[in-house]
Design a protein around this motif. Sequence first.
Motif, PDB file in Angstrom:
ATOM      1  N   MET A   1      20.222  18.001   4.315  1.00 33.30           N
ATOM      2  CA  MET A   1      19.791  19.261   4.924  1.00 33.30           C
ATOM      3  C   MET A   1      18.274  19.288   4.987  1.00 33.30           C
ATOM      4  N   ARG A   2      17.729  19.348   6.213  1.00 31.30           N
ATOM      5  CA  ARG A   2      16.290  19.348   6.402  1.00 31.30           C
ATOM      6  C   ARG A   2      15.809  20.766   6.653  1.00 31.30           C
ATOM      7  N   THR A   3      14.788  21.163   5.923  1.00 31.90           N
ATOM      8  CA  THR A   3      14.178  22.485   6.113  1.00 31.90           C
ATOM      9  C   THR A   3      12.686  22.304   6.224  1.00 31.90           C
ATOM     10  N   THR A   4      12.099  23.146   7.099  1.00 33.11           N
ATOM     11  CA  THR A   4      10.640  23.132   7.262  1.00 33.11           C
ATOM     12  C   THR A   4      10.156  24.557   7.169  1.00 33.11           C
ATOM     13  N   ASN A   5       9.414  24.834   6.045  1.00 28.94           N
ATOM     14  CA  ASN A   5       8.902  26.199   5.837  1.00 28.94           C
ATOM     15  C   ASN A   5      10.034  27.221   5.931  1.00 28.94           C
ATOM     16  N   ASN A   6      11.210  26.872   5.339  1.00 31.80           N
ATOM     17  CA  ASN A   6      12.365  27.770   5.342  1.00 31.80           C
ATOM     18  C   ASN A   6      12.869  28.058   6.756  1.00 31.80           C
ATOM     19  N   LEU A   7      12.674  27.136   7.666  1.00 36.07           N
ATOM     20  CA  LEU A   7      13.195  27.261   9.032  1.00 36.07           C
ATOM     21  C   LEU A   7      14.373  26.314   9.193  1.00 36.07           C
ATOM     22  N   LEU A   8      15.467  26.816   9.737  1.00 36.30           N
ATOM     23  CA  LEU A   8      16.702  26.045   9.868  1.00 36.30           C
ATOM     24  C   LEU A   8      17.139  26.025  11.324  1.00 36.30           C
ATOM     25  N   SER A   9      17.580  24.868  11.795  1.00 39.00           N
ATOM     26  CA  SER A   9      18.123  24.766  13.156  1.00 39.00           C
ATOM     27  C   SER A   9      19.606  25.112  13.134  1.00 39.00           C
ATOM     28  N   ALA A  10      20.178  25.298  14.331  1.00 36.40           N
ATOM     29  CA  ALA A  10      21.603  25.604  14.426  1.00 36.40           C
ATOM     30  C   ALA A  10      22.429  24.438  13.913  1.00 36.40           C
ATOM     31  N   ALA A  11      21.957  23.205  14.146  1.00 36.28           N
ATOM     32  CA  ALA A  11      22.676  22.036  13.657  1.00 36.28           C
ATOM     33  C   ALA A  11      22.665  21.979  12.122  1.00 36.28           C
ATOM     34  N   ASP A  12      21.492  22.367  11.504  1.00 28.35           N
ATOM     35  CA  ASP A  12      21.419  22.386  10.039  1.00 28.35           C
ATOM     36  C   ASP A  12      22.404  23.394   9.468  1.00 28.35           C
ATOM     37  N   LEU A  13      22.480  24.570  10.090  1.00 26.79           N
ATOM     38  CA  LEU A  13      23.385  25.605   9.590  1.00 26.79           C
ATOM     39  C   LEU A  13      24.846  25.173   9.741  1.00 26.79           C
ATOM     40  N   ALA A  14      25.170  24.522  10.847  1.00 28.65           N
ATOM     41  CA  ALA A  14      26.551  24.090  11.044  1.00 28.65           C
ATOM     42  C   ALA A  14      26.945  22.993  10.063  1.00 28.65           C
ATOM     43  N   SER A  15      25.989  22.117   9.707  1.00 25.53           N
ATOM     44  CA  SER A  15      26.293  20.994   8.801  1.00 25.53           C
ATOM     45  C   SER A  15      26.507  21.427   7.353  1.00 25.53           C
ATOM     46  N   MET A  16      26.148  22.662   7.006  1.00 27.78           N
ATOM     47  CA  MET A  16      26.319  23.137   5.633  1.00 27.78           C
ATOM     48  C   MET A  16      27.778  23.402   5.281  1.00 27.78           C
ATOM     49  N   ASN A  17      28.623  23.542   6.291  1.00 21.39           N
ATOM     50  CA  ASN A  17      30.048  23.812   6.044  1.00 21.39           C
ATOM     51  C   ASN A  17      30.240  25.050   5.167  1.00 21.39           C
ATOM     52  N   LEU A  18      29.519  26.107   5.530  1.00 20.97           N
ATOM     53  CA  LEU A  18      29.657  27.368   4.805  1.00 20.97           C
ATOM     54  C   LEU A  18      30.803  28.180   5.404  1.00 20.97           C
ATOM     55  N   ALA A  19      31.508  28.907   4.563  1.00 18.21           N
ATOM     56  CA  ALA A  19      32.655  29.710   5.029  1.00 18.21           C
ATOM     57  C   ALA A  19      32.223  30.862   5.943  1.00 18.21           C
ATOM     58  N   CYS A  20      30.979  31.291   5.790  1.00 15.95           N
ATOM     59  CA  CYS A  20      30.500  32.431   6.578  1.00 15.95           C
ATOM     60  C   CYS A  20      29.838  32.008   7.883  1.00 15.95           C
ATOM     61  N   LEU A  21      29.842  30.736   8.208  1.00 12.58           N
ATOM     62  CA  LEU A  21      29.202  30.236   9.426  1.00 12.58           C
ATOM     63  C   LEU A  21      30.169  29.328  10.187  1.00 12.58           C
ATOM     64  N   PRO A  22      30.016  29.295  11.522  1.00 17.27           N
ATOM     65  CA  PRO A  22      30.830  28.371  12.311  1.00 17.27           C
ATOM     66  C   PRO A  22      30.470  26.931  12.002  1.00 17.27           C
ATOM     67  N   ALA A  23      31.317  26.001  12.389  1.00 18.69           N
ATOM     68  CA  ALA A  23      31.128  24.594  12.052  1.00 18.69           C
ATOM     69  C   ALA A  23      30.464  23.812  13.179  1.00 18.69           C
ATOM     70  N   THR A  24      30.129  24.453  14.328  1.00 19.41           N
ATOM     71  CA  THR A  24      29.481  23.716  15.424  1.00 19.41           C
ATOM     72  C   THR A  24      28.153  24.366  15.759  1.00 19.41           C
ATOM     73  N   ARG A  25      27.245  23.569  16.405  1.00 23.59           N
ATOM     74  CA  ARG A  25      25.926  24.083  16.786  1.00 23.59           C
ATOM     75  C   ARG A  25      26.053  25.173  17.835  1.00 23.59           C
ATOM     76  N   GLN A  26      26.921  24.994  18.822  1.00 24.37           N
ATOM     77  CA  GLN A  26      27.040  25.984  19.885  1.00 24.37           C
ATOM     78  C   GLN A  26      27.540  27.315  19.335  1.00 24.37           C
ATOM     79  N   ALA A  27      28.514  27.260  18.393  1.00 31.60           N
ATOM     80  CA  ALA A  27      29.047  28.494  17.827  1.00 31.60           C
ATOM     81  C   ALA A  27      27.992  29.217  17.012  1.00 31.60           C
ATOM     82  N   VAL A  28      27.159  28.457  16.307  1.00 33.56           N
ATOM     83  CA  VAL A  28      26.088  29.089  15.525  1.00 33.56           C
ATOM     84  C   VAL A  28      25.094  29.767  16.456  1.00 33.56           C
ATOM     85  N   GLU A  29      24.699  29.075  17.541  1.00 39.68           N
ATOM     86  CA  GLU A  29      23.751  29.681  18.474  1.00 39.68           C
ATOM     87  C   GLU A  29      24.356  30.932  19.129  1.00 39.68           C
ATOM     88  N   HIS A  30      25.657  30.886  19.409  1.00 44.03           N
ATOM     89  CA  HIS A  30      26.298  32.066  20.008  1.00 44.03           C
ATOM     90  C   HIS A  30      26.241  33.251  19.063  1.00 44.03           C
TER      91      HIS A  30
END
Length: 688
Positions: free
Chosen positions: A1-30
Motif C-alpha cells: 500500500m503506497r501513500t503520499t502525504n496521506n493521499l490515497l488513489s482509488a486503486a490503493d483503496l480497492a487493494s485494501m480489501n476493506l469490507a466498507c469499500l468496493p473491490a474495484t477502482r471504478q467502484a471506488v471512484e463511483h
Amino acid sequence: MRTTNNLLSAADLASMNLACLPATRQAVEHRAKKQGWPVEWQDGIGRGGKKRMYPLTGLPPEIQTAIREKQAAEILSRADQLPVAVVGNPPAAKPKKLGVALRREAQLMIPLDDLMKGYTQKQKDCAHARMALASAVLHIHRVAGLALKPAIALLIERIETGTADAVLVAAVPLANARSGGKAKLSARSLMGWVQDYKHGQTPAERLALLAPKTTKQETPIMAYGWLPHFAKVHCIPSAPSLSESYRVFAAAWQREQRPEQLPTLRQVTRVWGKLPMIMQERGRKTGAAYKAILPYVKRDWDALNPNDVWIGDGHSFKAKVAHPLHGRPFKPEVTVLIDGCSRMVMGFSVSLAESCVAVADGLRIGIKHFGVPLMYYSDNGAGQTGKTIDHEITGLTARLGIHHETGLPGNPQGRGIIERWWQDNLIALARQYETFVGAGMDSSTQSLIYRKMESAFNALDKGKALTDEQQRYLQKLPSWSRFIADVAACIDAYNARPHSELPKKADGSRYTPAEYRDKRLADGGITPDYLSQQELDMLFMPQEIRKVQRGWIDLFTNQYFSEDLAQYHKDEVRVAYDLDDAQTVVVYDLDGKFLTKAKLNGNKRSAFPLSRRDQLAEQRAQGRIKRSEQAIALAKAELNPALEQAAALDELFGAQWRQASGSDVLMSRPLVARDDDIVLFKTDLEEE
C-alpha cells in the motif's frame, strides 16, 4: 500500500480489501463521486495528465478507522522490528506526573541505581515485558495514527486471536506478574503501563515505574525480640541442633518472659534460616573454622621472585607406617617447604614427631639444592619457632640471614598455598595406603586392620609363629623406606605437573612449578645464593649459648673441655654441635668468631655420651612411659574405690570395727580415739 502525504488513489483503496469499500477502482471512484469525497490532483496518467488522489482525512470516519486498523495490523506483523525499551523520543516527563513509586523513593533519598539493585530477576523480567507491550502500543499510535485506546484494543485483539507476533504473545504472562502465568490482558492494565512508560525519561526510570511492587512486606530481623535470647543458647561451641537449643530456650523463656509470646519451633526454624551463614555460625565456630567462611584478602604471590619467600609447614601423615625402630604402626611427621613464587617444593624432611630438627633438615635440603631464601614463612608451632630456628643469635635463620615470619595464631588461611598442597598431594598419597586414618576412611575396615595387626605384633612379641591371616595383614603396613620413597616420588610428580595457579605457556598449557621457577630465574637474570659444602656443614649445626666454667662447658648433660677456654671463664659463648656426633663441639664468641673445638671429657649422668638425637629419642620415650603410667593409675583408681577405703580402715583400726558378718558397712559406733584426740567425723566434735 503506497501513500503520499496521506493521499490515497482509488486503486490503493480497492487493494485494501476493506469490507466498507468496493473491490474495484471504478467502484471506488463511483462512490467517491457520489459521496463527494475531496479530491487532489497529482501529476500522472489521467485526465489532462493528472491523477486523482483522495486525502485520508477527507474520507468518511468509518473508512478512516478501517484504513488505520489495516495499517496497524501490518505494523504488528513486523513486531520483531519494534524497539522494546525505547521508542522514538518520548515526551519529556513533568515532575508532577512522575510515578508514585519514584516520588516515594525520591522522598526517601534512595538513588535510582540502589533501588534497582533491590529488584529480583522476576521483577525485572516483568518490567521488560510491560515495556515491550507499551512500546508496541505507542508505535501503532505514532505510525498508524490511531488513538491510544483503539491502538490498545487492536493489540489486545491480535494477541487474543493469536495473530500478533510471538514476541508480544510471550510477553503477556510475564507482564501479568501472576504465579499462574495467565495470558489474559486487560485494556485498563495496558493503558496504565503505557502512561507509566511515557512518564519515564530513561530506561532505568521506566523499569522502576513498571516493575511490580512486592505486596508482602518482609519483617526486619531485628523485629524478632526473641532472636537474641535464642542465639545465646544456640550459638555455643558445642553446636547443638536447632531442636535441642529450642527446648533449652523455651524452658528459659517460660520462666523469665511471657509464655504467650513464645515462638514455635517452626517460627524459629524459618527465621533462623533467613540469617546469613556468618551470623548462624558465629559462636558455634571459632578460630580458623569460623574464618574459613569469612571474606578474605587473596595474596598476590606473582609479585615475588623465586627464593623470595619459602612457606614451611609440618603435618602428621594421614596413614600409619612401620616405625623405623620397633616396627609398630605410627604416624610420622612430614615437613615441606614451598616457594611462594613458583609453587615448587624446595625441600622436605620426615621425622618421628614435629621438632626443630625436622624443620632444620628440610631447610638444609632446600638450601643445598636451590639456594638461600630471603624469608621463611611458617606457623608458630613449637617445631617452627624453637630457639634452634628462631634465636636472634644462635638460631638457624639468623645465622643464614633469613627473615623468619610467622602467621597469626589460628589463621591457616594466611598460608593457603601450602595448606591446599597437603590436601592435593600427601593426603591423596595417604589414601593409597590401606592404613589410611584420615576423613572418609571406613571405620569398620580401619578397626579390623589395626586389630589384626595388633594380634600379629603380640604374637611376635611372644615368639609365636604368625598365621597366614596375620602375615597377610602385617604386609598391609608400609615400611619406613617405602614411605620415604613414596613421599619423594609424590613431590617429584607435583613439581613436574602443570599447576592451575601458574600462567599459561604459548601453547595454552600451564607451567609446571619447576618450569616456572626456571623461567622466572632466566627472565629476571636471578642467580640463587648457594652455599659451599663447608658452609652447609657449619651453618646447619644447631647452636646454644652457654657459660664457660673454668674451661668446661655443659651441654645437654654432656661436659666438654678445652684449655683455650680458660681465658673465657664466666663468659657466655656460642656452642655449635652435631646432631649425630656428641664427641666434639665448636665454640664461638657471641660475635661469631671461632674460638676452639672442645672435646667430650666425661659425663656425670650417663655412662656413655649421648648425641642430641639420642637425647630427644630418650625424652620422647620417657614422656610416653609417663603418660602410660598415668593411664594405668587412673584405671586402678576406678576399680571399686569403696572396698579399698574399707581395707585402709581395717589396717588403721583393726577388724573389731567391722561387722562380724564381713560386710563392708561400718558399724554405727563412732570411730574416735580419745587418747590421741583423733576425730574422723564432724559429729564427734559436736558430741564433745
